[in-house]
Design a protein around this motif. Structure first.
Motif, PDB file in Angstrom:
ATOM      1  N   GLU A   1       0.825  -1.200   0.000  1.00 36.88           N
ATOM      2  CA  GLU A   1       0.000   0.000   0.000  1.00 36.88           C
ATOM      3  C   GLU A   1       0.867   1.263   0.000  1.00 36.88           C
ATOM      4  OE1 GLU A   1      -2.815  -0.018   3.147  1.00 36.88           O
ATOM      5  OE2 GLU A   1      -3.851  -1.831   2.455  1.00 36.88           O
ATOM      6  N   ALA A   2       2.093   1.126   0.494  1.00 38.98           N
ATOM      7  CA  ALA A   2       3.025   2.253   0.545  1.00 38.98           C
ATOM      8  C   ALA A   2       4.176   2.071  -0.434  1.00 38.98           C
ATOM      9  CB  ALA A   2       3.561   2.421   1.958  1.00 38.98           C
ATOM     10  N   THR A   3       3.922   1.332  -1.527  1.00 39.04           N
ATOM     11  CA  THR A   3       4.956   1.060  -2.522  1.00 39.04           C
ATOM     12  C   THR A   3       4.501   1.554  -3.890  1.00 39.04           C
ATOM     13  OG1 THR A   3       5.706  -0.900  -1.314  1.00 39.04           O
ATOM     14  CG2 THR A   3       6.310  -0.751  -3.641  1.00 39.04           C
ATOM     15  N   VAL A   4       5.396   2.207  -4.606  1.00 41.46           N
ATOM     16  CA  VAL A   4       5.115   2.665  -5.966  1.00 41.46           C
ATOM     17  C   VAL A   4       6.169   2.069  -6.891  1.00 41.46           C
ATOM     18  CG1 VAL A   4       4.821   4.630  -7.517  1.00 41.46           C
ATOM     19  CG2 VAL A   4       4.150   4.830  -5.104  1.00 41.46           C
ATOM     20  N   PRO A   5       5.786   1.150  -7.784  1.00 48.16           N
ATOM     21  CA  PRO A   5       6.779   0.607  -8.730  1.00 48.16           C
ATOM     22  C   PRO A   5       7.412   1.739  -9.536  1.00 48.16           C
ATOM     23  CG  PRO A   5       4.718  -0.641  -8.835  1.00 48.16           C
ATOM     24  CD  PRO A   5       4.445   0.570  -7.996  1.00 48.16           C
ATOM     25  N   SER A   6       8.741   1.742  -9.639  1.00 44.88           N
ATOM     26  CA  SER A   6       9.412   2.829 -10.356  1.00 44.88           C
ATOM     27  C   SER A   6       8.985   2.887 -11.818  1.00 44.88           C
ATOM     28  CB  SER A   6      10.928   2.658 -10.254  1.00 44.88           C
ATOM     29  OG  SER A   6      11.328   1.395 -10.759  1.00 44.88           O
ATOM     30  N   LYS A   7       8.557   1.751 -12.370  1.00 46.38           N
ATOM     31  CA  LYS A   7       8.108   1.720 -13.759  1.00 46.38           C
ATOM     32  C   LYS A   7       6.895   2.619 -13.991  1.00 46.38           C
ATOM     33  CE  LYS A   7       9.897  -0.731 -15.972  1.00 46.38           C
ATOM     34  NZ  LYS A   7      11.135  -0.562 -16.767  1.00 46.38           N
ATOM     35  N   THR A   8       6.142   2.901 -12.923  1.00 44.28           N
ATOM     36  CA  THR A   8       4.945   3.739 -13.038  1.00 44.28           C
ATOM     37  C   THR A   8       5.285   5.083 -13.665  1.00 44.28           C
ATOM     38  OG1 THR A   8       4.109   2.695 -11.016  1.00 44.28           O
ATOM     39  CG2 THR A   8       2.977   4.690 -11.772  1.00 44.28           C
ATOM     40  N   TYR A   9       6.354   5.720 -13.194  1.00 43.20           N
ATOM     41  CA  TYR A   9       6.717   7.052 -13.679  1.00 43.20           C
ATOM     42  C   TYR A   9       7.134   7.002 -15.146  1.00 43.20           C
ATOM     43  CZ  TYR A   9       6.964   7.632  -8.622  1.00 43.20           C
ATOM     44  OH  TYR A   9       6.680   7.635  -7.283  1.00 43.20           O
ATOM     45  N   GLU A  10       7.765   5.930 -15.535  1.00 44.00           N
ATOM     46  CA  GLU A  10       8.197   5.786 -16.922  1.00 44.00           C
ATOM     47  C   GLU A  10       7.000   5.712 -17.857  1.00 44.00           C
ATOM     48  OE1 GLU A  10      11.569   3.146 -17.721  1.00 44.00           O
ATOM     49  OE2 GLU A  10      10.250   2.062 -19.078  1.00 44.00           O
ATOM     50  N   VAL A  11       6.043   4.861 -17.522  1.00 43.21           N
ATOM     51  CA  VAL A  11       4.863   4.690 -18.374  1.00 43.21           C
ATOM     52  C   VAL A  11       4.056   5.979 -18.431  1.00 43.21           C
ATOM     53  CG1 VAL A  11       2.734   3.392 -18.696  1.00 43.21           C
ATOM     54  CG2 VAL A  11       4.789   2.209 -17.915  1.00 43.21           C
ATOM     55  N   MET A  12       3.943   6.652 -17.290  1.00 41.95           N
ATOM     56  CA  MET A  12       3.199   7.913 -17.268  1.00 41.95           C
ATOM     57  C   MET A  12       3.820   8.951 -18.181  1.00 41.95           C
ATOM     58  SD  MET A  12       2.521   8.102 -13.149  1.00 41.95           S
ATOM     59  CE  MET A  12       2.000   9.813 -13.155  1.00 41.95           C
ATOM     60  N   SER A  13       5.146   8.905 -18.324  1.00 47.39           N
ATOM     61  CA  SER A  13       5.862   9.965 -19.042  1.00 47.39           C
ATOM     62  C   SER A  13       5.830   9.804 -20.547  1.00 47.39           C
ATOM     63  CB  SER A  13       7.313  10.014 -18.574  1.00 47.39           C
ATOM     64  OG  SER A  13       7.385  10.297 -17.197  1.00 47.39           O
ATOM     65  N   ILE A  14       5.668   8.584 -21.043  1.00 50.64           N
ATOM     66  CA  ILE A  14       5.788   8.365 -22.487  1.00 50.64           C
ATOM     67  C   ILE A  14       4.477   8.546 -23.230  1.00 50.64           C
ATOM     68  CG2 ILE A  14       7.739   6.800 -22.216  1.00 50.64           C
ATOM     69  CD1 ILE A  14       5.767   4.480 -22.637  1.00 50.64           C
ATOM     70  N   GLY A  15       3.378   8.792 -22.475  1.00 48.73           N
ATOM     71  CA  GLY A  15       2.105   9.033 -23.133  1.00 48.73           C
ATOM     72  C   GLY A  15       1.303   7.787 -23.422  1.00 48.73           C
ATOM     73  N   ARG A  16       1.487   6.755 -22.606  1.00 49.33           N
ATOM     74  CA  ARG A  16       0.721   5.537 -22.775  1.00 49.33           C
ATOM     75  C   ARG A  16      -0.261   5.355 -21.618  1.00 49.33           C
ATOM     76  NH1 ARG A  16       1.338   6.043 -27.118  1.00 49.33           N
ATOM     77  NH2 ARG A  16       2.355   4.752 -28.704  1.00 49.33           N
ATOM     78  N   HIS A  17      -1.414   4.779 -21.948  1.00 45.21           N
ATOM     79  CA  HIS A  17      -2.413   4.448 -20.941  1.00 45.21           C
ATOM     80  C   HIS A  17      -1.825   3.433 -19.958  1.00 45.21           C
ATOM     81  CE1 HIS A  17      -5.712   1.967 -19.314  1.00 45.21           C
ATOM     82  NE2 HIS A  17      -6.428   3.085 -19.345  1.00 45.21           N
TER      83      HIS A  17
END
Length: 431
Positions: free
Chosen positions: A335-351
Motif C-alpha cells: 500500500e506504501a509502494t510505488v513501482p518505479s516503472k509507473t513514472y516511466e509509463v506515465m511519461s511516455i504518453g501511454r495508458h
C-alpha cells in the motif's frame, strides 16, 4: 527498461565541468558522499537506475562520490561483463560520471536461488566494511536497502568513521519481509529488530514513498524525508497516441517477473479476452518459467521477450496500447509502494493498466493517465475489452508526464536530496 536508454545517454554525456558550482543547499562547500550499494553500474537494476541518475546530478554540482559495491554480477549471479567494466575486488575504478568505485568480492550463484543470493549479499556486505574503512573519509555515508546486510555494513562504517549515516529504504522493510513470509510468527524476528534498530539510530532515513515515511514516523523513527523514485524527464520521449482503429489490442508489461508482481493475473486476463488481443511480457525474474508454462496451458495470447535495451524498448512502447503496472494486493506493505516503472509509463504518453492499490493507485488517479483495476483476471479482462471497444480512452494526453515533471523529475529530486544532505552535514558539524 527505458532507464537503460537513459543510463546510456547519461554515461555518454557525463558531468559537465561548467556545472560544478555547488549545491544551493551547501554554498561554498562541495561535499564527498560515500554510497554503499549492492548493485551499481554497469548493471541494470532498480538501485543502479536510481543512483546513476542521482549521482549525475550530484556531480554536476561538484560533489565527489565514492561508491562501495560488489563486482558487477546482476542478474545472472556471476560476472558476464569484461573486467574493465565489472571491476576487480578491492581495486579502484572510475565510473562514467567521474565517481570513484571500490569493488568488493561476491559469491557466484544462480540468480533464482534465494539462499544463494542471501549468502552473496552477506559476503559482499562483510567485505564492504574494510573497503569503506580503508578509503578516504567522506562527509556522509549513504546506504541504500534492500539488500539488508549492506545496511549493517553502512552502519558500522559510518560509526567507525564518525560521520553521519543516511539509510535509504527503497522498499517497505522490514514490513515486506513479513508479508513475503520471510519472517513468521507473532514475535519480532532478528531481521526486524536489526532493521528497525538501524533505522532509529540513523541520522536520517530516506523513504521513496510518503506512505512508508509515515509508517516509519509512527514507529518512532524521528528524522525521515521522502525522496521518491522518478526519472530524468528530458531524456524520455513522448509518443503519439495509439491509433483509433486497430484489430488487435496490445498490452505490454516490462519489468521484473517476480513474486511481488503476481503476473499470473494478467496472463489469465489475456486468456479470457482471447485472440483479439496480444500481451507482451518483457524482462526476467524468478517466476518467468512458471508464467510461460501457464500461458501455454491456457493457450493465452502472450508473447515473451527477453530484456530489451535502447531503441528496442522504445519500439515496444510505441506499439503498445496500454502498459501494465502490477503489485500483488495481499501484501499490506505494498500500500506504501510505488513501482518505479509507473513514472516511466506515465511519461511516455501511454495508458496505464494499474493493478495496484494504495499510494501507487492514488498517483495514477491523480494524474488521470489510466485505470486502476481490481486484482483479479475477470476485472482486468473487462477493462481491456472496454478499452478495445472505445480506443479514445487510450489517449491520455500529457497529464501523466505533467505529473512526473512536477513530482518525480530526477533533477528536482536530486536537488532536494542534496539540500537535505547538506543541511544534515551542517547540523552534525555544529555539534
Amino acid at each position: 527498461m527505458l532507464e537503460k536508454f537513459q543510463s546510456l545517454k547519461s554515461s555518454l554525456t557525463g558531468p559537465r565541468a561548467h556545472d560544478h558550482g555547488g549545491s544551493s543547499g551547501a554554498p561554498g562547500k562541495q561535499l564527498r558522499i560515500m554510497l554503499m550499494i549492492h548493485s551499481y553500474w554497469p548493471e541494470n537494476s532498480p538501485p543502479q537506475r536510481r543512483w546513476t541518475t542521482l549521482i549525475r546530478e550530484f556531480r554536476k554540482s561538484g560533489w565527489d562520490v565514492d561508491v562501495v559495491t560488489p563486482v558487477a554480477h546482476f542478474p545472472e549471479g556471476r560476472r558476464s561483463l569484461p573486467v574493465s567494466e565489472a571491476g576487480r575486488p578491492f581495486r579502484g575504478q572510475k565510473g562514467p560520471l567521474g565517481e570513484r568505485i571500490k569493488r568488493v568480492p561476491y559469491i557466484p550463484h544462480s540468480g533464482n536461488s534465494h539462499v544463494a543470493r542471501l549468502l552473496d549479499q552477506l559476503i559482499s556486505a562483510a567485505m564492504s566494511i574494510p573497503a569503506g574503512l580503508m578509503w578516504r573519509k567522506a562527509d556522509v555515508v549513504i546506504v541504500t536497502a534492500p539488500s539488508l546486510p549492506i545496511m549493517v555494513a553502512g552502519y558500522v562504517v559510518a560509526k567507525l568513521r564518525r560521520v553521519p549515516l543516511i539509510v535509504e529504504m527503497r522498499d517497505a522493510w522490514p514490513d515486506l519481509a513479513r508479508d513475503a513470509r520471510i519472517v513468521k510468527g507473532s514475535v519480532k524476528s532478528i531481521v526486524e529488530r536489526v532493521v528497525e534498530a538501524i533505522q532509529k539510530r540513523a541520522d536520517l532515513v530516506v523513504s521513496v514513498t510518503e506512505g512508508f515515511a509515515e509508517t516509519l514516523r509512527a514507529r518512532g523513527v524521528k528524522n525521515v524525508v521522502t525522496v521518491s523514485n522518478g526519472l530524468d524527464l528530458d531524456s524520455v520521449p513522448v509518443f503519439d497516441p495509439p491509433a483509433v482503429d486497430s484489430d488487435t489490442f496490445e498490452a505490454l508489461y516490462l519489468g521484473n517477473h517476480g513474486e511481488s508482481q503476481r503476473l499470473d493475473v494478467v496472463i489469465r486476463a489475456s486468456a479470457l479476452v482471447g485472440d483479439s488481443m496480444r500481451l507482451h511480457m518483457v524482462g526476467h525474474g524468478s517466476q518467468r518459467p512458471g508464467l510461460m508454462e501457464l500461458a501455454q496451458e491456457l493457450n493465452a495470447p502472450v508473447t515473451f521477450h527477453p530484456s530489451l535495451q535502447g531503441s528496442d524498448v522504445l519500439d515496444r512502447y510505441k506499439q503498445a496500447d496500454t502498459c501494465i503496472v502490477s503489485l500483488r494486493d495481499d501484501w499490506k506493505s505494498f500500500e506504501a509502494t510505488v513501482p518505479s516503472k509507473t513514472y516511466e509509463v506515465m511519461s511516455i504518453g501511454r495508458h496505464v493498466t494499474a493493478v495496484v492499490r494504495g499510494e501507487a493507485a492514488r498517483i495514477v488517479k491523480d494524474a488521470e493517465c489510466g485505470d486502476v483495476v481490481a486484482w483479479n483476471p475477470e476485472a482486468v479482462a473487462a477493462l481491456w475489452r472496454e478499452l478495445a471497444a472505445d480506443r479514445t480512452r487510450l489517449h491520455t494526453g500529457t497529464t501523466g508526464r505533467d505529473w512526473v515533471r512536477e513530482h518525480a523529475n530526477y533533477p528536482m529530486l536530486a536537488q532536494k536530496y542534496m539540500d537535505t544532505i547538506a543541511a544534515l552535514v551542517r547540523e552534525k558539524s555544529a555539534v
